[in-house]
Motif scaffolding. Structure first.
Motif, PDB file in Angstrom:
ATOM      1  N   MET A 254       0.838  -1.209   0.000  1.00 20.15           N
ATOM      2  CA  MET A 254       0.000   0.000   0.000  1.00 20.15           C
ATOM      3  C   MET A 254       0.866   1.250   0.000  1.00 20.15           C
TER       4      MET A 254
ATOM      5  N   ASP B 261       2.351   2.177  -3.309  1.00 23.64           N
ATOM      6  CA  ASP B 261       1.375   2.404  -4.378  1.00 23.64           C
ATOM      7  C   ASP B 261       1.140   3.910  -4.538  1.00 23.64           C
TER       8      ASP B 261
ATOM      9  N   GLU C 179      -1.077   5.595  -6.116  1.00 27.13           N
ATOM     10  CA  GLU C 179      -2.470   6.027  -5.982  1.00 27.13           C
ATOM     11  C   GLU C 179      -2.901   6.063  -4.514  1.00 27.13           C
ATOM     12  N   VAL C 180      -2.489   5.079  -3.728  1.00 26.20           N
ATOM     13  CA  VAL C 180      -2.815   5.079  -2.303  1.00 26.20           C
ATOM     14  C   VAL C 180      -2.136   6.262  -1.613  1.00 26.20           C
TER      15      VAL C 180
ATOM     16  N   GLU D   9      -1.312   9.148  -2.955  1.00 28.41           N
ATOM     17  CA  GLU D   9      -1.539  10.398  -3.681  1.00 28.41           C
ATOM     18  C   GLU D   9      -1.691  11.609  -2.759  1.00 28.41           C
TER      19      GLU D   9
ATOM     20  N   ARG E  73      -6.184  -0.351  -2.753  1.00 31.52           N
ATOM     21  CA  ARG E  73      -7.028   0.124  -3.860  1.00 31.52           C
ATOM     22  C   ARG E  73      -8.177  -0.816  -4.174  1.00 31.52           C
ATOM     23  N   SER E  74      -7.951  -2.128  -4.077  1.00 31.05           N
ATOM     24  CA  SER E  74      -9.022  -3.081  -4.403  1.00 31.05           C
ATOM     25  C   SER E  74     -10.203  -2.969  -3.443  1.00 31.05           C
TER      26      SER E  74
ATOM     27  N   TRP F  64     -11.360   0.044  -2.339  1.00 26.10           N
ATOM     28  CA  TRP F  64     -12.004   1.343  -2.538  1.00 26.10           C
ATOM     29  C   TRP F  64     -13.384   1.158  -3.170  1.00 26.10           C
TER      30      TRP F  64
END
Length: 191
Positions: free
Chosen positions: A25, A28, A30-31, A33, A99-100, A102
């Motif tokens: 995580m 990542d 995106e996590v 951001e 993310r999975s 979300w």
């Protein structure tokens, strides 16, 4: 360390088996951001050690979050004291999910469990939540759990370098506030 359960989630003590998922995580983009730099495995492990120690010392903190049905690691959720040097004090509710996870309502469900623990078990008079101005997903969760924002409370995070992550919003709720949405009643400051 108390364990919290909701219809779909377990908020529990951190396990060694969580470290790989937590590190993924934190690596990542995106996590991360709205959080800043990516973390190495060593840095991620250090964060877990600190979260464990804080929870043991205070009786509250960041729980590991897992799917009740499958045992899958989903992230973290919990309560934390506001860092020194911030323009406010109090206890902050937060969440961070893989993310999975979300878009399934897990953050809302976990946040409600944390609020319930904070108000009913710890007897807190108020719980806050903060995030960057641009973190619209977390801000939506804050509204869903009954938190409100006064733009006069918005602030510049002194621990963040100049840039888009420095400007933050602050939401608040009290025990008597009505929390709406599905699920039962209710790290690092920024989700």
């Amino acid at each position: 360390m108390p364990e919290l359960r909701t219809d779909r989630l377990v908020l529990r003590r951190w396990r060694e088996s969580d470290l790989e998922g937590w590190a993924a995580m934190n690596a990542d983009p995106e996590v991360r951001e709205h959080l800043g730099e990516l973390l190495t495995r060593r840095q991620s492990d250090s964060v877990v050690a600190r979260m464990r120690a804080d929870f043991d010392a205070r009786g509250f903190g960041w729980w590991a979050l897992e799917a009740r049905e499958t045992g899958e690691f989903l992230g973290r959720a919990g309560l934390d004291t506001v860092d020194e040097g911030m323009p406010f004090t109090g206890v902050d509710v937060g969440w961070r999910l893989v993310r999975s996870a979300w878009g399934h309502g897990y953050a809302t469900e976990a946040a409600r469990a944390c609020l319930s623990f904070g108000f009913e078990t710890l007897g807190l008079p108020e719980i806050i939540a903060t995030t960057t101005v641009g973190n619209l997903r977390s801000r939506a969760v804050m509204r869903r759990i009954g938190m409100t924002r006064d733009s006069a409370d918005d602030f510049e995070d002194p621990s963040v370098p100049e840039g888009p992550l420095r400007r933050c919003v602050l939401y608040r709720t009290r025990p008597e506030s009505k929390r709406t949405g599905g699920g039962p009643p209710r790290g690092e400051r920024r989700r």
